[in-house]
Design an enzyme around this catalytic site. Structure first.
Site, short mmCIF file in Angstrom:
data_model
loop_
_atom_site.label_atom_id
_atom_site.label_comp_id
_atom_site.label_asym_id
_atom_site.label_seq_id
_atom_site.Cartn_x
_atom_site.Cartn_y
_atom_site.Cartn_z
CE LYS A 106 38.21 34.35 47.34
NZ LYS A 106 39.27 33.88 46.42
CG HIS A 128 33.84 41.01 48.51
ND1 HIS A 128 33.04 40.35 47.61
CD2 HIS A 128 34.72 41.71 47.77
CE1 HIS A 128 33.42 40.65 46.38
NE2 HIS A 128 34.43 41.47 46.45
CG LEU A 135 34.85 39.96 34.92
CD1 LEU A 135 35.70 39.61 36.13
CD2 LEU A 135 33.47 40.46 35.36
CG HIS A 160 35.21 37.00 43.43
ND1 HIS A 160 35.02 38.37 43.42
CD2 HIS A 160 36.37 36.80 44.07
CE1 HIS A 160 36.02 38.96 44.03
NE2 HIS A 160 36.87 38.04 44.44
#
EC number: 1.1.1.49
Length: 482
Positions: free
Chosen positions: A182, A240, A22, A178
């Site tokens: 975006k 997510h 990562l 993450h």
């Protein structure tokens, strides 16, 4: 259009697991691109920390090779590369022992922002937090960044939160997802709350249904041993997709600040009804040009899903009666993530049935080509009467912003800089994580107790046929994955 980059304050960022995948693929390239954009101050320092015994120069060489692979365009500038590497240091540190901690303490500065990135297995989070506290390394304003998974169920999530809370306040903990970094995800909030055109229509009166898709073309690959203990529900839906659902469905926060936004997201999770098992489809990809899921995980009787689709309802006034359809899976037709809002048809059409009236659709594309488009109905040009067609009002970032669209920061760039700035808006709060697990756990327990097996599906498809049937029952259909 010229973007305005505001430098952050000087900082010491320690990356525990600094020699890991990562760090090499995401964290270090993100920091390097922020350095190239002059957002990183001259006084900033990045310290890699891991068990590997190596010198700082050996680590810099390793970092440089990684940047050439994962940030090739920026890495082509030798002066920029040299300037960035001057800010990189390394220390061997034993997360579960005593080695290296005194040396790390001596390197940390008290008059700059301190951030510690836990790019390690969650089992080590407690050890790292305890040693940072025991050795007096982290000052009162220090921040820690933790990667998912945030537990594997409600019990482990609570335990993890409690462990971190022994040494750090909630305001110091940055749980990174993450997807929230975006550009298009943030534009979802801008579209909703910055345009009077949409927010009055953003409710059950005008929205027929919402689809949220995160499709991946790859299989589980080398993650088989981890993935088989998690599955699509734990790996993707609980975090997510849940976050995308919250941002789509939440009420307008009183202001755009961390706790105001996260309070509204939490309300959505708590209002999310538990679906019956008939409204959930689980699948596993079969063998094709590549191995099957069972081959990838080397477990001949695995009942873990590589695909899941579900129909959900939110029990509040805004969304009463409007279903949300979620799906995610591996080895599908293409890599694609999007949120699609299907508006209702006009209550009365003045046109003949042959005219072909269709509802408006707003699509927010997260990947691979970030952008937003809205389908609107117009008259087809030419003679022959009133024939209606759909045309997109398309805002692809690459088209709308020109060459500078390529320089839009990726998710890790934005989120790491938010950590340095002390902005938690795009990070998950502890009670959010626990509420998501409280909703997720009973569903997993229900299908486990029944002994349900995932439905096989063809690699390169849109998933199991049962997923399409889930929509057909409601006289709806999924937006094409390809």
């Amino acid at each position: 259009m010229v973007s305005r980059v505001i430098p952050v304050d000087p900082f010491d960022l320690v990356i525990f697991g600094g020699t890991g995948d990562l760090a090499r693929r995401k964290i270090l390239p993100a920091l390097y691109r922020r350095f190239c954009d002059e957002q990183m101050p001259r006084e900033a320092r990045i310290i890699g920390a891991a068990r590997t015994e190596q010198s700082p120069q050996e680590y810099r060489d390793w970092v440089a090779e990684g940047l050439k692979e994962f940030a090739p365009r920026s890495a082509a500038d030798p002066d920029a590369m040299a300037g960035f590497l001057d800010r990189v240091d390394y220390l061997p540190v034993d997360a579960k022992g005593e080695g290296g901690w005194s040396d790390l303490k001596s390197k940390m500065r008290a008059n700059v922002v301190q951030a510690f990135y836990f790019s390690v297995a969650p089992a080590l989070f407690g050890d790292l937090a305890e040693r940072l506290h025991h050795y007096g390394i982290a000052h009162e304003g220090a921040r820690i960044v933790v990667e998912k998974p945030f537990g594997r169920d409600l019990g482990t999530a609570r335990s993890l939160n409690a462990t971190l809370a022994e040494h750090f306040d909630e305001s110091q903990i940055y749980r990174i997802d993450h997807y929230l970094g975006k550009e298009t995800v943030q534009n979802l909030m801008a579209v909703r709350f910055g345009n009077v055109l949409f927010e009055p229509l953003w409710n059950a009166q005008y929205v027929d249904h919402v689809q949220i898709t995160v499709a991946e073309s790859v299989g589980v690959g080398g993650r088989g041993s981890y993935y088989d203990k998690s599955g699509a529900m734990r790996d993707m839906v609980q975090n997510h997709l849940m976050q995308l659902l919250c941002l789509t469905a939440m009420e307008p926060p009183s202001r755009f600040e961390p706790d105001a936004v996260r309070d509204e997201k939490l309300k959505v999770i708590r209002a999310l009804q538990s679906p019956p098992l008939k409204d959930i489809v689980r699948g596993q990809y079969k063998a094709g040009d590549n191995p099957s899921y069972l081959d990838d995980v080397e477990e001949p009787d695995s009942r873990t899903e590589s695909f899941i689709a579900m129909k959900l309802h939110i029990a509040n006034w805004r969304w009463n009666g409007t279903p949300f359809y979620l799906r995610t899976g591996k080895r599908l037709k293409t890599r694609k993530s999007e949120i699609v809002v299907h508006f209702k048809e006009p209550p009365h059409s003045i046109f003949d049935e042959d005219a072909g009236s269709r509802p408006n659709i707003l699509s927010i594309r997260l990947q691979p080509d970030e952008g937003i488009d809205l389908s609107v109905t117009i008259k087809e040009p030419g003679p022959g009467g009133m024939r209606l067609i759909d045309v997109p009002l398309d805002m692809s970032f690459a088209d709308a912003l020109g060459p500078e669209a390529a320089d839009v920061p990726d998710a890790y760039e934005r989120l790491i800089m938010d950590v340095i700035r002390g902005n938690q808006t795009l990070f998950m709060r502890g009670d959010e994580v626990e509420a998501a697990w409280a909703w997720t756990d009973p569903l997993i327990e229900a299908w486990t107790e029944r002994g349900d097996r995932p439905v096989p599906y063809e690699p390169g498809s849109a998933g199991p046929e049962d997923s399409a049937i889930l929509m057909h029952r409601d006289s709806r259909r999924w937006r094409e994955v390809g």
